[in-house]
Design an enzyme around this catalytic site. Structure first.
Site, PDB file in Angstrom:
ATOM      1  N   HIS A 198       2.548   4.594  13.191  1.00  0.00           N
ATOM      2  CA  HIS A 198       3.203   5.593  12.352  1.00  0.00           C
ATOM      3  C   HIS A 198       2.431   6.912  12.441  1.00  0.00           C
ATOM      4  CE1 HIS A 198       5.639   6.613   8.733  1.00  0.00           C
ATOM      5  NE2 HIS A 198       4.569   7.273   8.327  1.00  0.00           N
ATOM      6  N   MET A 235       2.806  16.879   8.941  1.00  0.00           N
ATOM      7  CA  MET A 235       2.923  17.652   7.697  1.00  0.00           C
ATOM      8  C   MET A 235       2.782  19.138   7.998  1.00  0.00           C
ATOM      9  SD  MET A 235       0.582  15.385   5.138  1.00  0.00           S
ATOM     10  CE  MET A 235       0.591  13.586   5.198  1.00  0.00           C
ATOM     11  N   HIS A 287       7.043  10.445  11.401  1.00  0.00           N
ATOM     12  CA  HIS A 287       7.491  10.771  10.044  1.00  0.00           C
ATOM     13  C   HIS A 287       7.305  12.273   9.833  1.00  0.00           C
ATOM     14  CE1 HIS A 287       6.579  10.122   5.445  1.00  0.00           C
ATOM     15  NE2 HIS A 287       7.701  10.786   5.646  1.00  0.00           N
ATOM     16  N   SER A 308      -0.913   3.658  10.058  1.00  0.00           N
ATOM     17  CA  SER A 308      -0.739   5.118   9.991  1.00  0.00           C
ATOM     18  C   SER A 308      -2.030   5.795  10.407  1.00  0.00           C
ATOM     19  CB  SER A 308      -0.377   5.549   8.565  1.00  0.00           C
ATOM     20  OG  SER A 308      -0.593   6.939   8.441  1.00  0.00           O
ATOM     21  N   MET A 313       7.290  15.316   7.774  1.00  0.00           N
ATOM     22  CA  MET A 313       7.256  15.887   6.421  1.00  0.00           C
ATOM     23  C   MET A 313       7.220  17.402   6.592  1.00  0.00           C
ATOM     24  SD  MET A 313       4.640  13.122   4.792  1.00  0.00           S
ATOM     25  CE  MET A 313       4.140  12.544   6.412  1.00  0.00           C
ATOM     26  N   ASP A 320       6.275   3.235   2.840  1.00  0.00           N
ATOM     27  CA  ASP A 320       5.137   4.064   3.221  1.00  0.00           C
ATOM     28  C   ASP A 320       4.417   4.559   1.974  1.00  0.00           C
ATOM     29  OD1 ASP A 320       3.407   5.791   4.474  1.00  0.00           O
ATOM     30  OD2 ASP A 320       4.945   7.163   5.206  1.00  0.00           O
ATOM     31  N   MET A 345       9.712   6.152   0.494  1.00  0.00           N
ATOM     32  CA  MET A 345       8.338   6.558   0.167  1.00  0.00           C
ATOM     33  C   MET A 345       7.922   5.850  -1.122  1.00  0.00           C
ATOM     34  SD  MET A 345       7.179   8.454   2.533  1.00  0.00           S
ATOM     35  CE  MET A 345       5.603   8.729   1.728  1.00  0.00           C
ATOM     36  N   ASP A 392       2.163  10.827  11.025  1.00  0.00           N
ATOM     37  CA  ASP A 392       2.541  11.674   9.889  1.00  0.00           C
ATOM     38  C   ASP A 392       2.387  13.147  10.230  1.00  0.00           C
ATOM     39  OD1 ASP A 392       3.177   9.809   7.671  1.00  0.00           O
ATOM     40  OD2 ASP A 392       1.167   9.069   8.132  1.00  0.00           O
TER      41      ASP A 392
HETATM   42  C1  DX5 Z   1       1.715   9.873   3.129  1.00  0.00           C
HETATM   43  C2  DX5 Z   1       2.034   9.364   4.507  1.00  0.00           C
HETATM   44  C3  DX5 Z   1       1.626   7.984   4.755  1.00  0.00           C
HETATM   45  C4  DX5 Z   1       0.173   7.652   4.581  1.00  0.00           C
HETATM   46  C5  DX5 Z   1       0.144   6.370   3.845  1.00  0.00           C
HETATM   47  O1  DX5 Z   1       2.382  11.039   2.891  1.00  0.00           O
HETATM   48  O2  DX5 Z   1       3.414   9.474   4.771  1.00  0.00           O
HETATM   49  O3  DX5 Z   1       2.083   7.517   6.025  1.00  0.00           O
HETATM   50  O4  DX5 Z   1      -0.562   7.532   5.770  1.00  0.00           O
HETATM   51  O5  DX5 Z   1      -1.155   6.152   3.497  1.00  0.00           O
HETATM   52  P1  DX5 Z   1      -1.668   4.890   2.681  1.00  0.00           P
HETATM   53  O6  DX5 Z   1      -1.251   3.666   3.437  1.00  0.00           O
HETATM   54  O7  DX5 Z   1      -3.134   5.116   2.698  1.00  0.00           O
HETATM   55  O8  DX5 Z   1      -1.076   4.969   1.313  1.00  0.00           O
HETATM   56 ZN    ZN Z   2       4.186   8.482   6.596  1.00  0.00          ZN
END
Ligand code: DX5
Ligand code: ZN
Length: 227
Positions: free
Chosen positions: A37, A41, A71, A12, A73, A181, A142, A39
């Protein structure tokens, strides 16, 4: 146990240097990684903000062969899906909690090209998406509350993974792969693999260390033992 394919680690980029994302991809592509991956947000669905379509497009252009699992969010993802599609985006995942018309949104993603994914917050039971599972190529469990990297793995999520595996075994029309994740690293990787997850996201455990290549290879070495 049917599992839909070889297990693998998805680094990620949330834990990478945000000023050097293309280099972070390049570094692990060199170590054999093919799927990353991303992310996204929006500061509303989760309190944090990251990046949007321009970054996904730029990384798609910069990467040699890498593909991306995006992903989202974000609230109302149905209005923005097309913006996140590139020929490198293999999976496009929305949150069940953000989609009042999930079944339709997953179909919308498939029509745009990527494989549709649906994510579940830790507090959302799998029953909430059961009616739409036939439309999903991926279910993202999650294993932390979304919004930040570096949090601790939430153990009871193992039951959710097992439930999703059981449903897939019971119904021929369900083909999704299970992604996890949050909090994935050397101490948790085996338990999620044993439970049936096959796409394992790791941010802090890879890019949060001084040697991301070494850490990626270590985790990928464990994942490779699972089919
Ligand atoms: C959190 C993200 C993850 C994040 C995971 O909301 O969706 O993808 O990068 O991070 P780690 O592996 O550090 O828990
Ligand atoms: Zn994620």
């Amino acid at each position: 146990m049917s599992s839909t394919g070889q297990a693998r680690i998805l680094p990620s980029l949330l834990s990478a240097d945000m000023g050097r994302l293309a280099e972070a991809v390049d570094l692990l592509e060199g170590a054999g990684c093919e799927l990353f991956h991303l992310d996204v947000m929006d500061g509303h669905f989760v309190p944090n903000l990251t990046f949007g379509p321009p970054t996904v497009k730029a990384l798609s252009g910069a990467a040699e062969n890498a593909r991306f699992c995006v992903h989202l969010m974000i609230n109302e993802p149905e209005n923005l899906l097309a913006e996140f599609v590139t020929d490198r985006v293999e999976y496009l995942t929305v949150h069940a909690e953000a989609c009042p018309h999930l079944h339709q949104t997953l179909r919308q993603i498939r029509n745009l090209g990527p494989k549709p994914g649906v994510a579940l917050n830790p507090g959302t039971p799998p029953e909430a998406i059961q009616y739409a599972l036939k439309e999903a190529d991926l279910v993202l469990v999650m294993t932390v509350n979304p919004g930040w990297g570096g949090q601790s793995f939430i153990e009871p999520m193992l039951d959710k993974i097992q439930t999703l595996v059981r449903w897939r075994e019971q119904r021929e029309d369900l083909k999704y792969v299970i992604e996890v994740d949050g909090g994935i690293g050397s101490t948790t990787v085996s338990s999620v693999l044993d439970a049936g997850a096959r796409l394992l996201v790791a941010g802090n455990a890879i890019y949060g260390t001084s040697d991301p290549v070494e850490e990626y290879k270590k985790l990928e070495g464990i994942a490779k033992q699972y089919q």
